[in-house]
Design a protein around this motif. Structure first.
Motif, PDB file in Angstrom:
ATOM      1  N   ARG A 298       0.812  -1.224   0.000  1.00 18.05           N
ATOM      2  CA  ARG A 298       0.000   0.000   0.000  1.00 18.05           C
ATOM      3  C   ARG A 298       0.841   1.268   0.000  1.00 18.05           C
ATOM      4  NH1 ARG A 298      -2.473  -3.598   3.483  1.00 18.05           N
ATOM      5  NH2 ARG A 298      -4.560  -4.289   2.874  1.00 18.05           N
ATOM      6  N   SER A 299       2.070   1.172   0.496  1.00 17.46           N
ATOM      7  CA  SER A 299       2.938   2.347   0.535  1.00 17.46           C
ATOM      8  C   SER A 299       3.745   2.519  -0.747  1.00 17.46           C
ATOM      9  CB  SER A 299       3.897   2.252   1.727  1.00 17.46           C
ATOM     10  OG  SER A 299       4.801   1.158   1.566  1.00 17.46           O
ATOM     11  N   GLY A 300       3.571   1.595  -1.697  1.00 16.11           N
ATOM     12  CA  GLY A 300       4.284   1.688  -2.958  1.00 16.11           C
ATOM     13  C   GLY A 300       5.615   0.971  -2.977  1.00 16.11           C
ATOM     14  N   ARG A 301       5.947   0.253  -1.913  1.00 13.10           N
ATOM     15  CA  ARG A 301       7.225  -0.458  -1.855  1.00 13.10           C
ATOM     16  C   ARG A 301       7.140  -1.773  -2.620  1.00 13.10           C
ATOM     17  NH1 ARG A 301      10.331  -2.530   3.679  1.00 13.10           N
ATOM     18  NH2 ARG A 301      12.074  -3.559   2.610  1.00 13.10           N
ATOM     19  N   ALA A 302       8.200  -2.091  -3.361  1.00 14.46           N
ATOM     20  CA  ALA A 302       8.230  -3.319  -4.152  1.00 14.46           C
ATOM     21  C   ALA A 302       8.837  -4.465  -3.352  1.00 14.46           C
ATOM     22  CB  ALA A 302       9.030  -3.095  -5.436  1.00 14.46           C
ATOM     23  N   TRP A 303       8.296  -5.667  -3.558  1.00 17.39           N
ATOM     24  CA  TRP A 303       8.759  -6.856  -2.834  1.00 17.39           C
ATOM     25  C   TRP A 303       8.901  -8.017  -3.807  1.00 17.39           C
ATOM     26  CZ3 TRP A 303       8.960  -6.607   2.667  1.00 17.39           C
ATOM     27  CH2 TRP A 303       8.360  -5.469   3.230  1.00 17.39           C
ATOM     28  N   ASN A 304       9.725  -9.004  -3.406  1.00 16.08           N
ATOM     29  CA  ASN A 304       9.672 -10.267  -4.127  1.00 16.08           C
ATOM     30  C   ASN A 304       8.692 -11.185  -3.399  1.00 16.08           C
ATOM     31  OD1 ASN A 304      11.037 -11.326  -1.905  1.00 16.08           O
ATOM     32  ND2 ASN A 304      12.516 -12.436  -3.124  1.00 16.08           N
ATOM     33  N   LEU A 305       8.459 -12.357  -3.964  1.00 10.71           N
ATOM     34  CA  LEU A 305       7.392 -13.236  -3.483  1.00 10.71           C
ATOM     35  C   LEU A 305       7.531 -13.586  -2.008  1.00 10.71           C
ATOM     36  CD1 LEU A 305       4.966 -15.159  -4.019  1.00 10.71           C
ATOM     37  CD2 LEU A 305       6.651 -16.902  -4.633  1.00 10.71           C
ATOM     38  N   THR A 306       8.677 -14.118  -1.611  1.00  7.00           N
ATOM     39  CA  THR A 306       8.845 -14.590  -0.234  1.00  7.00           C
ATOM     40  C   THR A 306       8.742 -13.449   0.760  1.00  7.00           C
ATOM     41  OG1 THR A 306      10.248 -16.418  -0.990  1.00  7.00           O
ATOM     42  CG2 THR A 306      10.381 -15.809   1.334  1.00  7.00           C
ATOM     43  N   SER A 307       9.409 -12.337   0.451  1.00  7.00           N
ATOM     44  CA  SER A 307       9.380 -11.195   1.373  1.00  7.00           C
ATOM     45  C   SER A 307       7.971 -10.625   1.495  1.00  7.00           C
ATOM     46  CB  SER A 307      10.349 -10.107   0.902  1.00  7.00           C
ATOM     47  OG  SER A 307      11.676 -10.580   0.912  1.00  7.00           O
ATOM     48  N   TYR A 308       7.258 -10.586   0.372  1.00 10.14           N
ATOM     49  CA  TYR A 308       5.896 -10.060   0.403  1.00 10.14           C
ATOM     50  C   TYR A 308       4.994 -10.960   1.241  1.00 10.14           C
ATOM     51  CZ  TYR A 308       1.364  -8.360  -1.199  1.00 10.14           C
ATOM     52  OH  TYR A 308       0.094  -7.852  -1.243  1.00 10.14           O
ATOM     53  N   ALA A 309       5.106 -12.282   1.038  1.00  5.38           N
ATOM     54  CA  ALA A 309       4.272 -13.217   1.804  1.00  5.38           C
ATOM     55  C   ALA A 309       4.575 -13.108   3.297  1.00  5.38           C
ATOM     56  CB  ALA A 309       4.500 -14.643   1.321  1.00  5.38           C
ATOM     57  N   GLU A 310       5.854 -12.976   3.639  1.00  7.41           N
ATOM     58  CA  GLU A 310       6.212 -12.859   5.053  1.00  7.41           C
ATOM     59  C   GLU A 310       5.682 -11.550   5.634  1.00  7.41           C
ATOM     60  OE1 GLU A 310      10.053 -13.237   8.036  1.00  7.41           O
ATOM     61  OE2 GLU A 310      10.368 -12.687   5.957  1.00  7.41           O
ATOM     62  N   MET A 311       5.861 -10.448   4.898  1.00  4.25           N
ATOM     63  CA  MET A 311       5.372  -9.157   5.375  1.00  4.25           C
ATOM     64  C   MET A 311       3.867  -9.197   5.593  1.00  4.25           C
ATOM     65  SD  MET A 311       3.545  -6.310   4.190  1.00  4.25           S
ATOM     66  CE  MET A 311       3.703  -6.423   2.399  1.00  4.25           C
ATOM     67  N   ALA A 312       3.129  -9.725   4.613  1.00  3.82           N
ATOM     68  CA  ALA A 312       1.673  -9.775   4.728  1.00  3.82           C
ATOM     69  C   ALA A 312       1.240 -10.654   5.892  1.00  3.82           C
ATOM     70  CB  ALA A 312       1.073 -10.308   3.420  1.00  3.82           C
ATOM     71  N   THR A 313       1.943 -11.770   6.087  1.00  2.00           N
ATOM     72  CA  THR A 313       1.580 -12.679   7.179  1.00  2.00           C
ATOM     73  C   THR A 313       1.883 -12.054   8.530  1.00  2.00           C
ATOM     74  OG1 THR A 313       2.032 -14.592   5.755  1.00  2.00           O
ATOM     75  CG2 THR A 313       1.936 -14.988   8.120  1.00  2.00           C
ATOM     76  N   ARG A 314       3.057 -11.453   8.659  1.00  2.00           N
ATOM     77  CA  ARG A 314       3.413 -10.811   9.935  1.00  2.00           C
ATOM     78  C   ARG A 314       2.406  -9.718  10.279  1.00  2.00           C
ATOM     79  NH1 ARG A 314       8.966 -11.114  11.590  1.00  2.00           N
ATOM     80  NH2 ARG A 314       8.964  -8.912  12.101  1.00  2.00           N
ATOM     81  N   SER A 315       2.006  -8.943   9.277  1.00  2.00           N
ATOM     82  CA  SER A 315       1.047  -7.873   9.520  1.00  2.00           C
ATOM     83  C   SER A 315      -0.293  -8.444   9.976  1.00  2.00           C
ATOM     84  CB  SER A 315       0.858  -7.038   8.252  1.00  2.00           C
ATOM     85  OG  SER A 315       2.065  -6.412   7.879  1.00  2.00           O
ATOM     86  N   ALA A 316      -0.751  -9.502   9.293  1.00  2.00           N
ATOM     87  CA  ALA A 316      -2.042 -10.105   9.637  1.00  2.00           C
ATOM     88  C   ALA A 316      -2.010 -10.735  11.026  1.00  2.00           C
ATOM     89  CB  ALA A 316      -2.425 -11.149   8.593  1.00  2.00           C
ATOM     90  N   LEU A 317      -0.918 -11.397  11.368  1.00  2.20           N
ATOM     91  CA  LEU A 317      -0.826 -12.029  12.686  1.00  2.20           C
ATOM     92  C   LEU A 317      -0.743 -10.976  13.789  1.00  2.20           C
ATOM     93  CD1 LEU A 317       1.593 -15.021  11.996  1.00  2.20           C
ATOM     94  CD2 LEU A 317      -0.901 -14.944  11.908  1.00  2.20           C
ATOM     95  N   GLY A 318      -0.033  -9.886  13.509  1.00  2.00           N
ATOM     96  CA  GLY A 318       0.003  -8.804  14.479  1.00  2.00           C
ATOM     97  C   GLY A 318      -1.382  -8.227  14.722  1.00  2.00           C
ATOM     98  N   ARG A 319      -2.146  -8.058  13.635  1.00  2.06           N
ATOM     99  CA  ARG A 319      -3.515  -7.559  13.780  1.00  2.06           C
ATOM    100  C   ARG A 319      -4.365  -8.538  14.580  1.00  2.06           C
ATOM    101  NH1 ARG A 319      -2.705  -6.090   8.329  1.00  2.06           N
ATOM    102  NH2 ARG A 319      -3.845  -7.923   7.581  1.00  2.06           N
ATOM    103  N   ALA A 320      -4.172  -9.829  14.334  1.00  2.00           N
ATOM    104  CA  ALA A 320      -4.960 -10.835  15.055  1.00  2.00           C
ATOM    105  C   ALA A 320      -4.679 -10.790  16.549  1.00  2.00           C
ATOM    106  CB  ALA A 320      -4.660 -12.232  14.500  1.00  2.00           C
TER     107      ALA A 320
END
Length: 369
Positions: free
Chosen positions: A175-197
């Motif tokens: 959402r901030s415009g930062r580019a990621w590769n597959l693994t880093s993006y999946a980890e970032m999205a998961t960490r964010s979701a788990l933190g929210r949970a």
């Protein structure tokens, strides 16, 4: 006990490992498919004829990833929510020992898990496109290079595959415009979701027991987005912006106290608090009892920038390990492994200089499935 997104950090690794395995499997599949018969004069024709076999192999990787990731995501989101619930019950029990656990928010867990499955699932189509695009591009580069007198077919293929191994599957923008590769993006999205949970479970418990105020910790190596909220009292929900509220003393009946609040928890999170890798936590604020947190003694001598430098070095180690996996000959693999050792040495130097803990698991590349 206070709740923080990093209390579920270890859980994200299970999901990230699946994507890392898929990415590494893709690199190895493409590399092996192209390396076979590389010195044959019929190599170009044979490779173009075999693209259907590669597509099937990549689709098998994606199918396995989809099946495993969905189950893993539901499991870790539920565990993160449970940890947040437990943290709140411990805090509430210290104030009112008779407090009972509110049943886990099944709907909340399902909603958070489904959102994460959808977000990470959107990356799967790019795995196929990237694999086939790289395969065709390597064939084109390796075929044309010798005709131009630039290099041999093997050297051209090796360079193109090395670039692929470095990048992996790319093209994901947050959402901030930062580019990621597959693994880093999946980890970032998961960490964010788990933190929210975890945080949501905590606030759900507080809401059920009528607790309206929380306080943010003082964490070491904080980033500029989080620093303005350190030590501040926040409304659990409701109006944004600073203000003063009058509430009953936590332990003295009919005694009112005035509390300065900096805003709401949703407002702080929207401004950057609890971003991925955030070390801050929130805890119950008891009017008239809770004292502002003393500055937390740094676990190290490191600055935020140095902690980010460590993350960079960890990414480089993983990148060169992928480069080794995508090498078409032994000499290229040897050079890649030498770079791995070089970056590992730089991590050791940084850790010794700053006192940062070394996270060896972040330097590992999971074996391809």
């Amino acid at each position: 006990m206070p709740v923080s997104p990093d209390m579920a950090e270890d859980l994200a690794g299970a999901v990230a490992a699946l994507y890392e395995q898929a990415e590494l499997a893709l690199i190895e599949k493409v590399t092996r498919a192209l390396a076979a018969g590389l010195d044959s004069p019929l190599w170009t024709d044979l490779k173009l004829q075999s693209i259907g076999h590669l597509r099937t192999a990549i689709e098998d990787i994606i199918a396995a990833l989809q099946a495993d990731a969905a189950g893993a995501i539901h499991t870790v989101v539920a565990e993160a929510y449970n940890r947040g619930t437990t943290a709140a019950v411990v805090e509430l029990g210290a104030v009112a020992p008779a407090v009972a656990t509110i049943p886990a928010g099944t709907r909340a867990v399902d909603r958070l898990a489904s959102a994460l499955v959808q977000e990470t699932g959107a990356t799967h189509g790019r795995i196929l496109r990237t694999g086939l695009d790289v395969y065709r591009q390597v064939i084109a580069d390796a075929t044309s290079a010798p005709l131009l007198g630039a290099t041999t077919r093997r050297e051209a293929a090796g360079r193109a595959l090395a670039k692929f191994a470095d990048r992996g599957v790319t093209g994901f923008i947050d959402r901030s415009g930062r580019a990621w590769n597959l693994t880093s993006y999946a980890e970032m999205a998961t960490r964010s979701a788990l933190g929210r949970a975890a945080v949501q479970a905590h606030t759900d418990q507080l809401a059920a027991h009528g607790v309206d105020l929380v306080i943010v910790s003082d964490a070491p190596e904080e980033c500029p987005r989080c620093k303005p909220w350190e030590g501040k009292v926040l409304r659990r929900e409701g109006a944004s912006g600073p203000g003063t509220v009058e509430v009953e003393h936590a332990t003295e009946d009919e005694q009112m106290v005035r509390v300065r609040v900096a805003g709401s928890l949703p407002e702080a999170r929207a401004a950057g608090l609890f971003h991925p890798n955030c070390r801050h936590s929130v805890a119950i604020y008891l009017p008239g009892v809770t004292q502002p947190p003393a500055p937390k003694k740094d676990r190290s001598r490191a600055t935020y920038e140095q902690s980010q430098q460590q993350r960079y070095l960890e990414r480089q180690i993983r990148a060169w390990k992928r480069r080794a996996a995508g090498s078409v000959d032994d000499s290229a693999r040897t050079r890649a492994n030498a770079r791995v050792r070089e970056y590992q040495g730089r991590v050791r130097e940084l850790v010794a200089e700053t006192g940062l803990p070394r996270k060896s698991h972040r330097e590992q590349v999971s074996a391809a499935r």
